[in-house]
Write a protein that holds these residues in place. Structure first.
Motif, mmCIF file in Angstrom:
data_model
loop_
_atom_site.group_PDB
_atom_site.id
_atom_site.type_symbol
_atom_site.label_atom_id
_atom_site.label_comp_id
_atom_site.label_asym_id
_atom_site.label_seq_id
_atom_site.Cartn_x
_atom_site.Cartn_y
_atom_site.Cartn_z
ATOM 1 N N ASP A 1 0.841 -1.199 0.000
ATOM 2 C CA ASP A 1 0.000 0.000 0.000
ATOM 3 C C ASP A 1 0.876 1.249 0.000
ATOM 4 O O ASP A 1 2.093 1.157 -0.065
ATOM 5 N N HIS A 2 0.250 2.393 0.093
ATOM 6 C CA HIS A 2 0.967 3.674 0.000
ATOM 7 C C HIS A 2 0.858 4.480 1.288
ATOM 8 O O HIS A 2 1.129 5.668 1.294
ATOM 9 N N SER A 3 0.486 3.855 2.389
ATOM 10 C CA SER A 3 0.218 4.614 3.609
ATOM 11 C C SER A 3 1.463 5.133 4.314
ATOM 12 O O SER A 3 1.368 6.017 5.156
ATOM 13 N N THR B 1 4.342 6.317 2.613
ATOM 14 C CA THR B 1 5.232 6.991 1.664
ATOM 15 C C THR B 1 5.949 8.177 2.297
ATOM 16 O O THR B 1 7.057 8.506 1.904
ATOM 17 N N SER C 1 -0.884 6.600 9.547
ATOM 18 C CA SER C 1 -0.135 6.483 8.302
ATOM 19 C C SER C 1 0.835 7.655 8.221
ATOM 20 O O SER C 1 0.805 8.558 9.050
ATOM 21 N N ASN D 1 0.955 9.319 5.251
ATOM 22 C CA ASN D 1 0.444 9.786 3.970
ATOM 23 C C ASN D 1 -0.893 10.460 4.280
ATOM 24 O O ASN D 1 -1.792 9.819 4.837
ATOM 25 N N PRO D 2 -1.055 11.733 3.923
ATOM 26 C CA PRO D 2 -2.289 12.438 4.275
ATOM 27 C C PRO D 2 -3.552 11.850 3.649
ATOM 28 O O PRO D 2 -4.661 12.135 4.098
ATOM 29 N N ALA D 3 -3.408 11.006 2.655
ATOM 30 C CA ALA D 3 -4.575 10.376 2.027
ATOM 31 C C ALA D 3 -5.170 9.266 2.895
ATOM 32 O O ALA D 3 -6.265 8.787 2.620
ATOM 33 N N TYR D 4 -4.448 8.847 3.933
ATOM 34 C CA TYR D 4 -4.891 7.760 4.812
ATOM 35 C C TYR D 4 -5.103 8.317 6.211
ATOM 36 O O TYR D 4 -4.145 8.615 6.917
ATOM 37 N N PRO D 5 -6.349 8.432 6.667
ATOM 38 C CA PRO D 5 -6.613 8.972 8.008
ATOM 39 C C PRO D 5 -6.186 7.984 9.100
ATOM 40 O O PRO D 5 -6.049 6.782 8.839
#
Length: 98
Positions: A13-15, A17, A65, A67-71
């Motif tokens: 996943d990208h959490s 990065t 995470s 990564n700001p896309a994952y809360p």
């Protein structure tokens, strides 16, 4: 006979990065370590494997995470959380972060 306490896991996943832990990387995990705040862990939450930053907020486990896309994911009472190990190193070949 002692079982190995260190193993490799592949990130999928990208959490993380923001920590330069990228999708497809191999991470070295020590299953003998107890997680402390801010450790990156391999965990299983309600049957779903994941890699997150372990934290505790007001006596509640929080999986964060980088990564700001994952809360953040607050682990609620009654949910099943297993920590499979603590991240200790990264194995990457031919790729850079950034």
């Amino acid at each position: 006979m002692h079982r190995p306490q260190i193993y490799l896991a592949q990130v999928s996943d990208h959490s993380l990065t923001g920590l330069c832990i990228l999708d497809g990387d191999l991470v070295l995990i020590d299953k003998a370590l107890q997680p402390r705040r801010e450790d990156v862990v391999i965990a299983c939450l309600n049957g779903d494997p994941l890699i997150k930053i372990f934290d505790i907020e007001q006596q509640q486990v929080v999986l964060r995470s980088a990564n700001p896309a994952y809360p953040p994911r607050y682990v609620l009472e009654g949910e099943e959380l297993h920590i499979w190990g603590v991240y200790i190193d990264l194995c990457r070949q031919g790729r850079n972060c950034g």
